[in-house]
Design an enzyme around this catalytic site. Structure first.
Site, PDB file in Angstrom:
ATOM      1  N   GLU A  18       0.843  -1.200   0.000  1.00  0.00           N
ATOM      2  CA  GLU A  18       0.000   0.000   0.000  1.00  0.00           C
ATOM      3  C   GLU A  18       0.876   1.247   0.000  1.00  0.00           C
ATOM      4  OE1 GLU A  18      -2.853   2.521   3.089  1.00  0.00           O
ATOM      5  OE2 GLU A  18      -2.277   0.465   3.574  1.00  0.00           O
ATOM      6  N   ASP A  39      -1.157  -0.901   5.726  1.00  0.00           N
ATOM      7  CA  ASP A  39      -0.954  -0.261   7.024  1.00  0.00           C
ATOM      8  C   ASP A  39      -1.892  -0.865   8.070  1.00  0.00           C
ATOM      9  OD1 ASP A  39       0.884   1.370   5.829  1.00  0.00           O
ATOM     10  OD2 ASP A  39      -0.466   3.088   5.603  1.00  0.00           O
ATOM     11  N   ASP A  84      -4.087   0.211  10.029  1.00  0.00           N
ATOM     12  CA  ASP A  84      -5.119   1.170  10.418  1.00  0.00           C
ATOM     13  C   ASP A  84      -6.409   0.832   9.685  1.00  0.00           C
ATOM     14  OD1 ASP A  84      -4.581   1.932   7.832  1.00  0.00           O
ATOM     15  OD2 ASP A  84      -3.747   3.893   8.345  1.00  0.00           O
ATOM     16  N   ASP A  96      -7.912   2.422   7.185  1.00  0.00           N
ATOM     17  CA  ASP A  96      -7.779   2.487   5.731  1.00  0.00           C
ATOM     18  C   ASP A  96      -7.052   1.260   5.193  1.00  0.00           C
ATOM     19  OD1 ASP A  96      -9.146   4.827   5.286  1.00  0.00           O
ATOM     20  OD2 ASP A  96      -7.380   6.097   5.558  1.00  0.00           O
TER      21      ASP A  96
END
Length: 726
Positions: free
Chosen positions: A506, A579, A581, A583
């Protein structure tokens, strides 16, 4: 003549290395008295596989189907609307219905009651053209008698004429069990009827109340020790039957493996009930989980043919007679946006999992009719000279194909394949007429759905052709050897499939760190920018037109959809590295949706993984030696670590480093925690339940907003607000 025969035997025996003299002596002793003649139900017990297929759990379930199907045939004939099935804790099973009940009067040819004829005589019953049944699943007259022969005990109760009749059998033989102990068991003392059988009258019934109740214990001498009734299989069959016979209620009670109190009373059990009024249209809606391209279309028709069969004349002789047959065809079809095919076929409510003439007629006519419609719209659809194939039309299809006719010809007692040849043409003609009318309909709604359907099948055809071309041209090459791969792919140098890995990374910031952290011999990197297309909502054409999706399919090199070839995949592992998180989780979900919808064999083979990057880096201070670095992967794990350090009075550097993205790590940290095989943690993405997974993806990523909103609202209390980046 005798000398010639002797020489021939000698030649054969010398070739096989056997003793001619010994065999010659045995040949003279071989006569009619050495022939065995199995009478009654002995043949069933001697060769059970001939009648029920196997003696494991599948054979055990087949016996249960035979009893259930007899009750369903009563409902099909318009008698009775409820069937109750109970799986008892002692391994027995009870099936009861509200049909007419097995006849209890005397059958004139045998002098036996109807109950004993049905339960003890092979090829005996009311389904041989006597007018009692028109279209049924039980045809050979062996179902109930076979179950009786393979049971250690069978009790049948028939309610007719305001009376309740009862008869018991042990391994197919009628008699009487001594149940004075209060417990029904096949081990109770048993007395065979000697001179004549007796159908006991054990009670009275209300006027007009009829039905049959059968309880049996499978014989452990026949079935394998680990054979058992499968609850989920029974539930699926009961649900399917309730769909096929609208208005019929089926109740299942499972009393096995449940808790009991000190007195032996059941305190926990499972009960499910099924009753549907929508028929096979509702069945198709139940089977389909993807977003709809068309409504459920119903294709119904009928046809006749003449069949020459043996028929009993007035003198009781079998005479070959030309008999007219009528075939009723009822089909429900529905296309969705996916590419999986779910087609179930039935003959007189009996499932035919291996198809037969009705399925051959359906598939041939389906391809012919859709292909004709595509040819008529070839300019608008930009088809060219390419031709549709069966798989193109079947992609995304959910269908239920049912035919009803008297005395269908099956291949064997297990009824998995329909063999009546005339049915093929009748089904084909029905599909051609009914589906052709729908495809040429001038109604606005149907016309819109037809356009979407034709675009879908053409897109499937183009995808298949593209995948085939790609497979022919694509070989295992690196980016330096082939310019056909995307320029942003950083390929690995080795072609060893077992060790090669593709990391889907990503963002560009993480990509720079990953390039320095990777093992370039075996690890390839492919960056994606932002969130890719949600393929759960998009069509096949939109997916192929999307730059990120098409590039990813090209990198993996095995095609997409129905044409996906697992052996052509260029990497042994595909690892999604996003990541830690919200998102990142969303991007991972979008990628998994792409793999699930269009590269499912890769997931089923266990070759798709999710990287597990750490959330925190804790540096523990040691006096007199180098500091120790510990990574934690959740808030709970960090809390536990800090609590342990405080308890042992160990210091650590403040502030604790919190990684919000992969780009915040340096190359050594990323390699150590996420990329180096000996140090990292990976989560394998599995397909434990494909249908359950598909429903989950449909809920989270599908086009229907209301169910997703309800899911979010109901789970809001469990969400940790601090995990949301806002």
């Amino acid at each position: 003549m005798r000398a010639v025969r002797t020489r021939r035997l000698g030649a054969v025996d010398r070739a096989e290395g056997t003793c001619v003299a010994a065999r010659g002596a045995k040949t003279e002793d071989y006569g009619a008295r050495q022939l065995s003649v199995l009478s009654g139900l002995d043949a069933v017990r001697k060769r059970p596989g001939m009648y029920i297929g196997t003696t494991d759990s599948r054979g055990l379930m087949h016996c249960l189907w035979e009893i259930i199907d007899n009750s369903v045939d009563e409902a099909l004939a318009g008698h009775g609307d409820h069937i109750e099935i109970t799986l008892h804790a002692d391994g027995s099973v009870t099936v009861s219905d509200t049909g007419r009940g097995i006849p209890v009067d005397i059958e004139p040819k045998t002098g036996l009651t109807g109950v004993e004829v049905v339960m003890t005589k092979l090829h005996a019953g009311g389904k041989f053209g006597g007018g009692s049944y028109a279209a049924v699943g039980g045809l050979h007259g062996v179902g109930a008698s076979v179950v009786n022969a393979l049971s250690a005990r069978l009790d049948v109760e028939v309610t007719r004429g305001s009376k309740v009749h009862r008869m018991s059998f042990k391994r197919g033989a009628p008699g009487r069990f001594d149940d004075s102990g209060g417990v029904l068991s096949p081990d109770n003392p048993f007395t065979l009827f000697e001179s004549a059988s007796e159908l006991e009258i054990i009670g009275k019934a209300k006027r007009g109340v009829t039905g049959t109740r059968i309880r049996y214990w499978s014989d452990p001498q026949i079935f394998l020790k680990d054979a058992h009734f499968t609850y989920d299989t029974l539930v699926d069959r009961a649900r399917q039957t309730a769909f096929l016979v609208p208005g019929l209620g089926i109740t299942i009670h499972d009393e096995r493996g449940v808790e009991r109190d000190e007195t032996g009373e059941i305190i926990t059990s499972r009960t499910e009930e099924f009753r549907y009024s929508g028929g096979i249209s509702e069945f198709v809606e139940h089977l389909a989980h993807d977003d709809a391209v068309t409504d459920v279309w119903r294709l119904a028709g009928s046809g006749t043919f003449t069949e020459t069969v043996p028929v009993l004349d007035e003198d009781g002789h079998m005479v070959s007679t030309a008999v007219p047959r009528e075939v009723g065809v009822d089909i429900a079809v529905r296309w969705g946006k996916g590419y999986d095919t779910r087609v179930k076929s039935f003959v007189n409510i009996i499932a035919t999992p291996k198809g037969g003439t009705h399925m051959t007629g359906f598939e041939q006519s389906l391809l012919k009719t859709v292909r004709r419609s595509v040819d008529q719209n070839s300019r608008r659809l930009k088809v060219g000279k390419d031709k549709l194939e069966k798989d193109d039309v079947l992609a995304g299809l959910t269908a239920v194909v049912t035919v009803r006719l008297a005395e269908p010809q099956f291949e064997g007692q297990t009824k998995e394949v329909l063999g009546t040849s005339a049915v093929r043409q009748i089904v084909a003609r029905t599909v051609e007429q009914e589906l052709g009318a729908l495809l040429n309909s001038s109604k606005r709604q149907e016309k819109q759905q037809v356009n979407l359907l034709l675009e879908k099948v053409v897109a499937e055809m183009k995808s298949r052709i593209s995948a085939r071309t790609h497979k022919e041209n694509q070989r295992r090459k690196t980016a330096l050897e082939s310019s056909s791969l995307p320029a942003k792919l950083y390929d690995c140098r080795k072609t060893d499939l077992d060790r090669s890995e593709l990391f889907i990374v990503e963002g560009d910031s993480a990509m720079g760190t990953a390039k320095a952290a990777r093992d370039s011999e075996h690890q390839a990197l492919f960056p994606i920018r932002g969130k890719i297309l949600n393929v759960q909502k998009a069509s096949v054409g939109d997916m192929l037109a999307n730059a990120e999706c098409s590039a990813l399919i090209q990198v993996i090199g095995a095609g997409a959809g129905r044409s996906f070839d697992l052996e052509s995949a260029r990497y042994g592992k595909v690892i999604i590295m996003t990541d830690a998180d919200v998102d990142g989780a969303h991007i991972r979900t979008l990628l998994l949706t792409l793999f699930f919808r269009y590269m499912r064999p890769l997931v089923e083979a266990g070759r798709v993984f999710a990287a597990v990057p750490p959330l925190h880096r804790v540096e523990i201070v040691h006096r007199g030696k180098a500091n120790e670095v510990v990574y934690t992967y959740s808030e709970a794990e960090l809390y536990t670590l800090l609590k342990r350090l405080d308890r042992t009075k160990k210091a650590y550097k403040e502030p604790i480093q919190r990684y919000k993205g992969l780009g915040e790590m340096d190359a050594d940290q990323l390699a150590e925690t996420t990329m180096e095989p000996g140090m990292r943690s990976l989560r394998r993405v599995t397909m434990g339940d494909a249908e359950a997974a598909e429903r989950t993806f449909g809920l989270l990523m599908g086009s229907e907003v209301a169910p997703r909103k309800q899911f979010i609202v109901s789970g809001a209390a469990m969400l940790d607000a601090e995990r949301i980046d806002a």
